[in-house]
Write an enzyme that holds these catalytic residues in place. Sequence first.
Site, PDB file in Angstrom:
ATOM      1  CG  ASP A  48      -0.561  -0.298   2.541  1.00  0.00           C
ATOM      2  OD1 ASP A  48       0.829  -0.195   2.888  1.00  0.00           O
ATOM      3  OD2 ASP A  48      -0.923   0.251   3.566  1.00  0.00           O
ATOM      4  NE  ARG A 277      -5.234   1.625   2.493  1.00  0.00           N
ATOM      5  CZ  ARG A 277      -4.031  -0.498   1.980  1.00  0.00           C
ATOM      6  NH1 ARG A 277      -3.915  -1.184   2.895  1.00  0.00           N
ATOM      7  NH2 ARG A 277      -5.026  -0.028   0.965  1.00  0.00           N
ATOM      8  CE1 TYR A 285       1.327  -4.957   6.402  1.00  0.00           C
ATOM      9  CE2 TYR A 285       1.639  -2.676   7.003  1.00  0.00           C
ATOM     10  CZ  TYR A 285       2.011  -3.238   5.752  1.00  0.00           C
ATOM     11  OH  TYR A 285       1.761  -3.384   4.674  1.00  0.00           O
ATOM     12  N   PRO A 359       6.720  -6.367   4.827  1.00  0.00           N
ATOM     13  CG  PRO A 359       5.164  -6.541   6.090  1.00  0.00           C
ATOM     14  CD  PRO A 359       6.005  -7.654   5.846  1.00  0.00           C
TER      15      PRO A 359
HETATM   16  P1  FAD Z   1       3.828  -9.427  -7.172  1.00  0.00           P
HETATM   17  O1  FAD Z   1       3.261  -8.370  -7.050  1.00  0.00           O
HETATM   18  O2  FAD Z   1       3.971 -10.836  -6.653  1.00  0.00           O
HETATM   19  O3  FAD Z   1       3.493  -9.286  -9.308  1.00  0.00           O
HETATM   20  C1  FAD Z   1       3.471 -10.881  -9.604  1.00  0.00           C
HETATM   21  C2  FAD Z   1       2.859 -11.306 -10.820  1.00  0.00           C
HETATM   22  O4  FAD Z   1       3.232 -12.420 -11.793  1.00  0.00           O
HETATM   23  C3  FAD Z   1       1.388 -11.611  -9.769  1.00  0.00           C
HETATM   24  O5  FAD Z   1       0.431 -11.021 -10.879  1.00  0.00           O
HETATM   25  C4  FAD Z   1       1.437 -13.199 -10.475  1.00  0.00           C
HETATM   26  O6  FAD Z   1       0.105 -13.184 -10.847  1.00  0.00           O
HETATM   27  C5  FAD Z   1       1.902 -12.904 -11.903  1.00  0.00           C
HETATM   28  N1  FAD Z   1       2.371 -13.986 -11.922  1.00  0.00           N
HETATM   29  C6  FAD Z   1       3.083 -14.482 -11.135  1.00  0.00           C
HETATM   30  N2  FAD Z   1       3.954 -15.754 -11.242  1.00  0.00           N
HETATM   31  C7  FAD Z   1       3.238 -15.944 -12.783  1.00  0.00           C
HETATM   32  C8  FAD Z   1       3.270 -17.160 -13.701  1.00  0.00           C
HETATM   33  N3  FAD Z   1       4.413 -18.123 -13.682  1.00  0.00           N
HETATM   34  N4  FAD Z   1       2.491 -17.008 -15.207  1.00  0.00           N
HETATM   35  C9  FAD Z   1       2.224 -15.686 -15.375  1.00  0.00           C
HETATM   36  N5  FAD Z   1       2.161 -15.280 -14.060  1.00  0.00           N
HETATM   37  C10 FAD Z   1       2.867 -14.921 -12.645  1.00  0.00           C
HETATM   38  N6  FAD Z   1       4.101  -5.262   0.379  1.00  0.00           N
HETATM   39  C11 FAD Z   1       4.271  -4.753   1.628  1.00  0.00           C
HETATM   40  O7  FAD Z   1       4.544  -3.800   1.429  1.00  0.00           O
HETATM   41  N7  FAD Z   1       3.127  -4.458   2.309  1.00  0.00           N
HETATM   42  C12 FAD Z   1       2.174  -5.763   2.419  1.00  0.00           C
HETATM   43  O8  FAD Z   1       0.545  -5.520   3.482  1.00  0.00           O
HETATM   44  C13 FAD Z   1       1.339  -6.476   2.050  1.00  0.00           C
HETATM   45  N8  FAD Z   1       0.854  -7.835   1.613  1.00  0.00           N
HETATM   46  C14 FAD Z   1       1.092  -8.473   0.454  1.00  0.00           C
HETATM   47  C15 FAD Z   1       0.746  -9.915   0.517  1.00  0.00           C
HETATM   48  C16 FAD Z   1       0.631 -10.922  -0.211  1.00  0.00           C
HETATM   49  C17 FAD Z   1      -0.601 -12.039  -0.281  1.00  0.00           C
HETATM   50  C18 FAD Z   1       1.900 -10.975  -1.358  1.00  0.00           C
HETATM   51  C19 FAD Z   1       1.475 -11.637  -2.261  1.00  0.00           C
HETATM   52  C20 FAD Z   1       2.243  -9.197  -0.894  1.00  0.00           C
HETATM   53  C21 FAD Z   1       2.227  -8.831  -0.335  1.00  0.00           C
HETATM   54  N9  FAD Z   1       3.293  -7.637  -0.514  1.00  0.00           N
HETATM   55  C22 FAD Z   1       3.338  -6.301   0.919  1.00  0.00           C
HETATM   56  C23 FAD Z   1       3.947  -7.779  -0.689  1.00  0.00           C
HETATM   57  C24 FAD Z   1       4.416  -6.877  -2.436  1.00  0.00           C
HETATM   58  O9  FAD Z   1       2.715  -6.732  -2.492  1.00  0.00           O
HETATM   59  C25 FAD Z   1       5.121  -7.267  -3.301  1.00  0.00           C
HETATM   60  O10 FAD Z   1       6.730  -6.350  -2.645  1.00  0.00           O
HETATM   61  C26 FAD Z   1       4.902  -6.221  -4.645  1.00  0.00           C
HETATM   62  O11 FAD Z   1       3.703  -6.413  -5.080  1.00  0.00           O
HETATM   63  C27 FAD Z   1       5.739  -7.119  -5.445  1.00  0.00           C
HETATM   64  O12 FAD Z   1       5.574  -6.274  -7.355  1.00  0.00           O
HETATM   65  P2  FAD Z   1       5.932  -7.738  -7.934  1.00  0.00           P
HETATM   66  O13 FAD Z   1       5.159  -7.040  -9.458  1.00  0.00           O
HETATM   67  O14 FAD Z   1       7.850  -7.752  -8.190  1.00  0.00           O
HETATM   68  O15 FAD Z   1       5.671  -8.884  -7.980  1.00  0.00           O
END
Ligand code: FAD
Length: 649
Positions: A48, A277, A285, A359
């Site tokens: 967030d 928020r 958290y 986080p």
């Molecule tokens: P992600 O946001 O994980 O995006 C990865 C994307 O890739 C997703 O859309 C997924 O569907 C897709 N994907 C994965 N594998 C495949 C595949 N094999 N083929 C095709 N698509 C695929 N951060 C905080 O700061 N506070 C929080 O409270 C917090 N809560 C979280 C709760 C959850 C359940 C999760 C999973 C993450 C949370 N995070 C939180 C972490 C934060 O969301 C991530 O650090 C951030 O989103 C990272 O971005 P990203 O694009 O690298 O990865």
Amino acid sequence: MVATNDCDVLIVGAGPAGLMLSTWLSKLKIRTRIVDKAPTKVLVGHADGVQCRTVEVFQSFGFAQRLVDEGAHINEVVSWALDSKGDLQRTGRIPDNEPGTSRFPHAVLSQGRIERFLLDAMKDFNDLTVQRSTAPVSMSVDQNLVGDFSPNSYPISVTVRRLTEEESVPTQLGAVPNGLHRSNLLADDESDAAKGTKEAGAFDNAGEEETIRTKFLVGCDGARSWVRKHMGLSLEGDAAGAVWGVLDAIVSETTFPDIRLKCTVQSKVGSILIVPRERDYVRFYIQIGSTKPGERFDRSSVTPESIIETAKKIMAPYTLECSDFEWWTVYEVGQRLCKTFSHDKRVFIAGDACHTHSPKAGQGMNTSMMDTYNLGWKLAHVLLGKATPDLLKTYSEERYKVAKELIDLDYKLSRMFSAKPKEEGGDGDGVSLAEFKAFFKSLSRWASGTAVHYLPNMLVAPERQPALAPGLPTGMRFESHLVVALADARPWHVGDRLVSDGRWRIILFAGDIREQEQKAKLEQVAAYLDTPDGPIRRYTPPNDDLDSVIEILTIISNPRISVEPNAFPAILWPARKPYGSRAYDKLYADDSSPVTPNVRGEIYKNLGIDPKTGCIAVVRPDQTVSLVCALDEHKQIGDFFAQFMVPRA
Ligand code: FAD
């Protein structure tokens, strides 16, 4: 032959990292495809916090205002802890950011809304959309073609498959659905949620496979990255994980006075981080446990109610009643890092695929987006034939350093957070209040994202000694201040002139050009930039506008009305095609506007530049300062660009 499903960049994963990359590449009109295994974007919850630097980047794409309007703003961080009598007391207040860090706030808004802004931007820029419920099943890299960067060389083939509903829809956690109150979604997200359903035909083509040939592959596919695994890489580090209960709720009743401020509360029962928020929600958290390597945390005992019960105990004697649990999760994460983020200058990983951490510092989403903000323009430069592929090496070098710093700080932060409070000067392993506060204060600049500092490489010249502009260190983002346009007296933040459009900027701090000597120096710089071998004409295609690859901006230190625009050499405000109109928007003064006479940005003073003699700054397309030199050292500009730019015929 180019097949219709070939692309220049294939992105796997449409989280914040993947969407930032596709926004950048859309803006630069690069043929891009992006697939994601999920049927919809994130709708509620997840990350967030959006730090100031990320908001600056959003501004450079033109959508920061959406975030600023919709998000909650974090201005102050308050700490609460037990006093010597064991009573919970407010023990300190600090500004969330050091005053003057950025013109933008630290904003808080659901990850789903950030994804919305990026999805809208990539659609607007180049009609790019995410191919959902689709995941890669195999990939191959033709080693004979890896070094061949000619236009028709596609060394990478990836076969993707359309997924079934069971494969595509993430499982819910526990008996209470973790999130998704459809009624809480804004209209533009409601339609997205509806699209990811069986009724909308989202899974009609399940099982179909397609092979995509691409020049570059970028894995933005999260902590369990498929692409990373296929590069033969893994996340290394502390496999033990902290387990966090995270809950977004409306606080219906509380006697706690700081519920709309970001707070840390440390009590004997544990610690809690409270984040105000948007839409009156509050995020809690709480670290609810930790796991050893190979151990799995039993999540079945955790519910939104149990998270709130723990919060109540930590915050006692203050009361806390919550209603409307919008989203919650048990978030289990270790501090882990991949040793490199690229392979063969062809396959890259970004975001959680390269680094995971707690986080607490609100960095996950930001660092992930900044990874691909760093990568996007570099890929485009190579694909558009502007630069040699060697500049792609800098992506992993620069972003690994940032991720390593993040992991190290997160480790310290975790220790601060989970350690028992310790009496001042007392023995033992605990953390005293003074230590806790000092550490949080030291984090502020770093947490804003503005402290990122890349080391010297082919895109970042070593700091000139003595520094000509101490406020403009090379390797850091250009710090924006107000100036006024010479021609129409409009006040501008320089940052608003550094839009994300793939162009480099040479910023001439010309000094006081009423002085003949200084004016002569500026004319010499202009003459150099105007030569056929100078960096402007050498790298700009002959039929394009002279500012289309490298834009020159001039900022004088003398008053706006003490000089006429037409006193400047033509290259500093070149004619624009097709009508030959002059580019008046290149010339500025460190002065106020007649309509805001008391508001002056004082850019020379703030950046530590001598107003008499000035200096030159070269700024990358991602607003990182590359080079700072004196006006009479202007040949350094050409030497700098010659390291990686490709001359145009
Ligand atoms: P992600 O946001 O994980 O995006 C990865 C994307 O890739 C997703 O859309 C997924 O569907 C897709 N994907 C994965 N594998 C495949 C595949 N094999 N083929 C095709 N698509 C695929 N951060 C905080 O700061 N506070 C929080 O409270 C917090 N809560 C979280 C709760 C959850 C359940 C999760 C999973 C993450 C949370 N995070 C939180 C972490 C934060 O969301 C991530 O650090 C951030 O989103 C990272 O971005 P990203 O694009 O690298 O990865």
